[in-house]
Motif scaffolding. Sequence first.
Motif, PDB file in Angstrom:
ATOM      1  N   ASP A 162       0.878  -1.123  -0.157  1.00  0.00           N
ATOM      2  CA  ASP A 162       0.090  -0.102   0.118  1.00  0.00           C
ATOM      3  C   ASP A 162       1.100   1.217   0.049  1.00  0.00           C
ATOM      4  O   ASP A 162       2.147   1.384   0.728  1.00  0.00           O
ATOM      5  CB  ASP A 162      -1.081   0.035   1.346  1.00  0.00           C
ATOM      6  CG  ASP A 162      -1.896  -1.186   1.340  1.00  0.00           C
ATOM      7  OD1 ASP A 162      -2.078  -1.852   0.013  1.00  0.00           O
ATOM      8  OD2 ASP A 162      -2.212  -1.445   2.516  1.00  0.00           O
ATOM      9  N   TYR A 163       0.706   2.303  -0.689  1.00  0.00           N
ATOM     10  CA  TYR A 163       1.239   3.534  -0.879  1.00  0.00           C
ATOM     11  C   TYR A 163       0.145   4.838  -0.384  1.00  0.00           C
ATOM     12  O   TYR A 163      -0.876   4.633  -0.857  1.00  0.00           O
ATOM     13  CB  TYR A 163       1.736   3.823  -2.367  1.00  0.00           C
ATOM     14  CG  TYR A 163       2.558   2.540  -2.858  1.00  0.00           C
ATOM     15  CD1 TYR A 163       3.844   2.662  -2.516  1.00  0.00           C
ATOM     16  CD2 TYR A 163       1.849   1.555  -3.637  1.00  0.00           C
ATOM     17  CE1 TYR A 163       4.773   1.542  -3.191  1.00  0.00           C
ATOM     18  CE2 TYR A 163       2.823   0.388  -4.075  1.00  0.00           C
ATOM     19  CZ  TYR A 163       4.124   0.722  -4.023  1.00  0.00           C
ATOM     20  OH  TYR A 163       4.998  -0.439  -4.152  1.00  0.00           O
ATOM     21  N   ASN A 164       0.779   5.596   0.299  1.00  0.00           N
ATOM     22  CA  ASN A 164       0.020   6.761   0.695  1.00  0.00           C
ATOM     23  C   ASN A 164       0.974   8.003   0.705  1.00  0.00           C
ATOM     24  O   ASN A 164       1.869   7.915   1.343  1.00  0.00           O
ATOM     25  CB  ASN A 164      -0.661   6.722   2.083  1.00  0.00           C
ATOM     26  CG  ASN A 164      -1.459   7.943   2.337  1.00  0.00           C
ATOM     27  OD1 ASN A 164      -1.131   8.939   3.005  1.00  0.00           O
ATOM     28  ND2 ASN A 164      -2.752   7.820   2.066  1.00  0.00           N
ATOM     29  N   LEU A 165       0.541   9.078  -0.002  1.00  0.00           N
ATOM     30  CA  LEU A 165       1.225  10.229  -0.134  1.00  0.00           C
ATOM     31  C   LEU A 165       0.239  11.295   0.432  1.00  0.00           C
ATOM     32  O   LEU A 165      -0.824  11.491  -0.332  1.00  0.00           O
ATOM     33  CB  LEU A 165       1.965  10.718  -1.500  1.00  0.00           C
ATOM     34  CG  LEU A 165       2.592  12.040  -1.508  1.00  0.00           C
ATOM     35  CD1 LEU A 165       3.911  11.971  -0.639  1.00  0.00           C
ATOM     36  CD2 LEU A 165       3.106  12.262  -3.008  1.00  0.00           C
ATOM     37  N   SER A 166       0.622  12.205   1.260  1.00  0.00           N
ATOM     38  CA  SER A 166      -0.244  13.300   1.861  1.00  0.00           C
ATOM     39  C   SER A 166       0.373  14.437   2.243  1.00  0.00           C
ATOM     40  O   SER A 166       1.662  14.379   2.542  1.00  0.00           O
ATOM     41  CB  SER A 166      -1.015  12.949   2.941  1.00  0.00           C
ATOM     42  OG  SER A 166      -0.306  12.582   4.181  1.00  0.00           O
ATOM     43  N   GLY A 167      -0.338  15.413   2.239  1.00  0.00           N
ATOM     44  CA  GLY A 167       0.228  17.022   2.499  1.00  0.00           C
ATOM     45  C   GLY A 167      -0.987  17.930   3.297  1.00  0.00           C
ATOM     46  O   GLY A 167      -2.259  17.631   3.025  1.00  0.00           O
ATOM     47  N   ARG A 168      -0.510  18.737   4.316  1.00  0.00           N
ATOM     48  CA  ARG A 168      -1.219  19.547   4.809  1.00  0.00           C
ATOM     49  C   ARG A 168      -0.653  20.847   4.951  1.00  0.00           C
ATOM     50  O   ARG A 168       0.549  20.832   5.701  1.00  0.00           O
ATOM     51  CB  ARG A 168      -1.998  18.959   6.145  1.00  0.00           C
ATOM     52  CG  ARG A 168      -2.754  19.872   6.886  1.00  0.00           C
ATOM     53  CD  ARG A 168      -3.549  18.905   7.916  1.00  0.00           C
ATOM     54  NE  ARG A 168      -4.133  20.022   9.075  1.00  0.00           N
ATOM     55  CZ  ARG A 168      -5.273  19.994   9.526  1.00  0.00           C
ATOM     56  NH1 ARG A 168      -5.941  18.822   9.355  1.00  0.00           N
ATOM     57  NH2 ARG A 168      -5.802  20.597  10.605  1.00  0.00           N
ATOM     58  N   LEU A 169      -1.443  21.824   4.825  1.00  0.00           N
ATOM     59  CA  LEU A 169      -0.707  23.238   4.839  1.00  0.00           C
ATOM     60  C   LEU A 169      -1.757  23.917   5.919  1.00  0.00           C
ATOM     61  O   LEU A 169      -2.924  24.012   5.981  1.00  0.00           O
ATOM     62  CB  LEU A 169      -0.642  23.995   3.904  1.00  0.00           C
ATOM     63  CG  LEU A 169      -0.400  25.560   3.865  1.00  0.00           C
ATOM     64  CD1 LEU A 169       1.114  25.772   4.244  1.00  0.00           C
ATOM     65  CD2 LEU A 169      -0.545  26.149   2.593  1.00  0.00           C
ATOM     66  N   ASN A 170      -0.982  24.307   7.132  1.00  0.00           N
ATOM     67  CA  ASN A 170      -1.919  24.855   8.207  1.00  0.00           C
ATOM     68  C   ASN A 170      -1.436  26.359   8.466  1.00  0.00           C
ATOM     69  O   ASN A 170      -0.182  26.608   8.499  1.00  0.00           O
ATOM     70  CB  ASN A 170      -1.567  24.146   9.527  1.00  0.00           C
ATOM     71  CG  ASN A 170      -2.693  24.366  10.770  1.00  0.00           C
ATOM     72  OD1 ASN A 170      -3.764  24.237  10.918  1.00  0.00           O
ATOM     73  ND2 ASN A 170      -2.045  25.363  11.582  1.00  0.00           N
ATOM     74  N   SER A 171      -2.584  27.195   8.687  1.00  0.00           N
ATOM     75  CA  SER A 171      -2.100  28.796   8.598  1.00  0.00           C
ATOM     76  C   SER A 171      -2.669  29.034  10.025  1.00  0.00           C
ATOM     77  O   SER A 171      -3.862  29.041  10.367  1.00  0.00           O
ATOM     78  CB  SER A 171      -2.742  29.455   7.598  1.00  0.00           C
ATOM     79  OG  SER A 171      -2.560  31.075   7.857  1.00  0.00           O
ATOM     80  N   PRO A 172      -1.762  29.338  11.013  1.00  0.00           N
ATOM     81  CA  PRO A 172      -2.360  29.596  12.262  1.00  0.00           C
ATOM     82  C   PRO A 172      -2.890  31.029  12.432  1.00  0.00           C
ATOM     83  O   PRO A 172      -2.653  31.976  11.799  1.00  0.00           O
ATOM     84  CB  PRO A 172      -1.148  29.527  13.313  1.00  0.00           C
ATOM     85  CG  PRO A 172      -0.004  29.815  12.382  1.00  0.00           C
ATOM     86  CD  PRO A 172      -0.549  29.159  11.041  1.00  0.00           C
ATOM     87  N   ALA A 173      -4.447  31.191  13.273  1.00  0.00           N
ATOM     88  CA  ALA A 173      -5.011  32.313  13.310  1.00  0.00           C
ATOM     89  C   ALA A 173      -5.417  32.971  12.123  1.00  0.00           C
ATOM     90  O   ALA A 173      -5.745  33.989  11.706  1.00  0.00           O
ATOM     91  CB  ALA A 173      -4.173  33.357  14.092  1.00  0.00           C
TER      92      ALA A 173
END
Length: 587
Positions: free
Chosen positions: A314-325
């Motif tokens: 199984d393969y998984n590639l993920s990303g998340r961009l978080n901008s505080p406030a």
Amino acid sequence: MFSVTASVPASAIEIGSFDVATDDEDMRETLMQASLVVAAADNEQATPREVLAAATADYARLVRALYAMGYYSGVVNIKLDGREASAIPTFQVPASIGQATVTINPGPQFALGVAQIAPLAPGDTPPADFQPGQPARSTVLQETVDSGVSGWRNAGHAKVALSQQNVTANHAQNTLSVRLGLAPGPRVTFGKLVRTSDSDVRAERIARIAGFPEGTVFSPAELETMAKRLRRTGAFSSVSLTEADVLRNGDTLDVELALVDEKPRRFGFGAEISSFEGLTLSSFWMHRNLLGGAERLRIEGEMSGIGGQTGGIDYNLSGRLNSPAFFGTDTDGFVYGSISDEDEEFYNQQEALFGAGASRIFSDHLQAEAALELRYVKATDDFYGERTFFFLNAPVSATLDHRDDVLNPTTGYYLKAEAMPFVRLDDSDLGLRFYADGRIFRSVGEADNVVFAGRVQIGSTVGADLANLPPDFLFYSGGGGTVRGQPYQSLGVDLGGGTLSGGKSFVGLSGEVRASITDTIGLVGFADAGFVSADSLFADDGDWHAGAGVGLRYNTGIGPIRLDVAAPVGGDTGDGVQFYVGIGQSF
């Protein structure tokens, strides 16, 4: 009298005796721990000058230790090779010092005769031990002052000060009279937030994240909250908030902010292996200040099922961009996406999703988030053949975390609940998927060296038939995350012909007893059980299976390395022994 003799190499000082005129074992232990001479005896490299310095300092240290226990007429004698240490000239250090003797007569314990502190903030009271007749421990006096000052500061009086300190010892009656006075000063409001250091994070973003409450009544708790907000962005290695020494006109208080930027990039990896599921490799790359506003980008990749018996890799590639406030203080904005390919024994699934949402931090223990996402799924199995799904989902979750340690909890509890309404954009189906994970931890024993841990998982999907749901909307049981000892995803819904599907409802139960053998080695006994039902909300009977085993833990300081060995004890979904290796406790 109490005497301790320690034999050490000839090059080190020897404690000939450490005599305390008391039968109080706790007092003896406290005084010995406070003594620098005792510590010097454990250091074979201690020079005569260092020994003399330790002995000279011990007079004040031991007297302070006596004061802390309420003894104000104590007598301390420290002799080095028969000479009183205080009588040895500093510039005439002996060429060698072979033996030290310490003699302490603590005298009687003093009680509080008069115990007064005023004025106190409205509704505030002194500590319970600060009253006539109680032991006159100096630690209680300091606690009383600290408590009184904190009371006024919490009421907005930032510049409260100790204005009177009248302490009188009556050696004839063995009492201590204490009169303390506080000067609250004016009730102040927050003024300006003044940066005293440079940062790669933009000034307006720093102010928005911190949420400085200019113009409101001063609160030390608000200062600590601002520091936490800045620290949890991960963009700063150091955050310091300092109150100005002088109030400005209108009794306003400026606050100075000093920041040290964290290194912007971080990389990490992990590995976990089980005999049935095979090897899982994972890695991540993170940027802590991507656009100059303390934005955090995290990209993760994972390969699982390597060498396993659960299908392919199984393969998984993920990303998340978080901008505080992004939506205001304590409310972040985020976007995320992932692509994956799961090659399991009973199905194959490719998936792509993209979403955006907001997360809110309500306290140190409670946070929640909500999002909207588009998800495309292509699934293939022997029973339904090839199917495609195009969903609009609205996942919502809340997490309540009161554990004392994330990787190795010993006390507290954890609860996470997720609800995801969904609608198929390529069909008319709509429904709701719910999942909750609750954990509780209790330690027992004199050193809290035995921990009882329990876990309950529950989930259900309503509103659509099995044939109209992708595999990852359904529930399986078996493997490291549910029932150890049973093969991975071995319990589901039997569709006939050797084909297994996930169920629409699931319950998982786990219990562990964790015992620390040494500071680094621990043993674990555990039992897990899982239940899967074909219908929503457990409408049919479903099937159970269970597993149990033992485990070994090696504490690395940042989390234990885990080895679990388990076998089936209920159900007919597997046989033989399974083992699991990973980092951190199983839950």
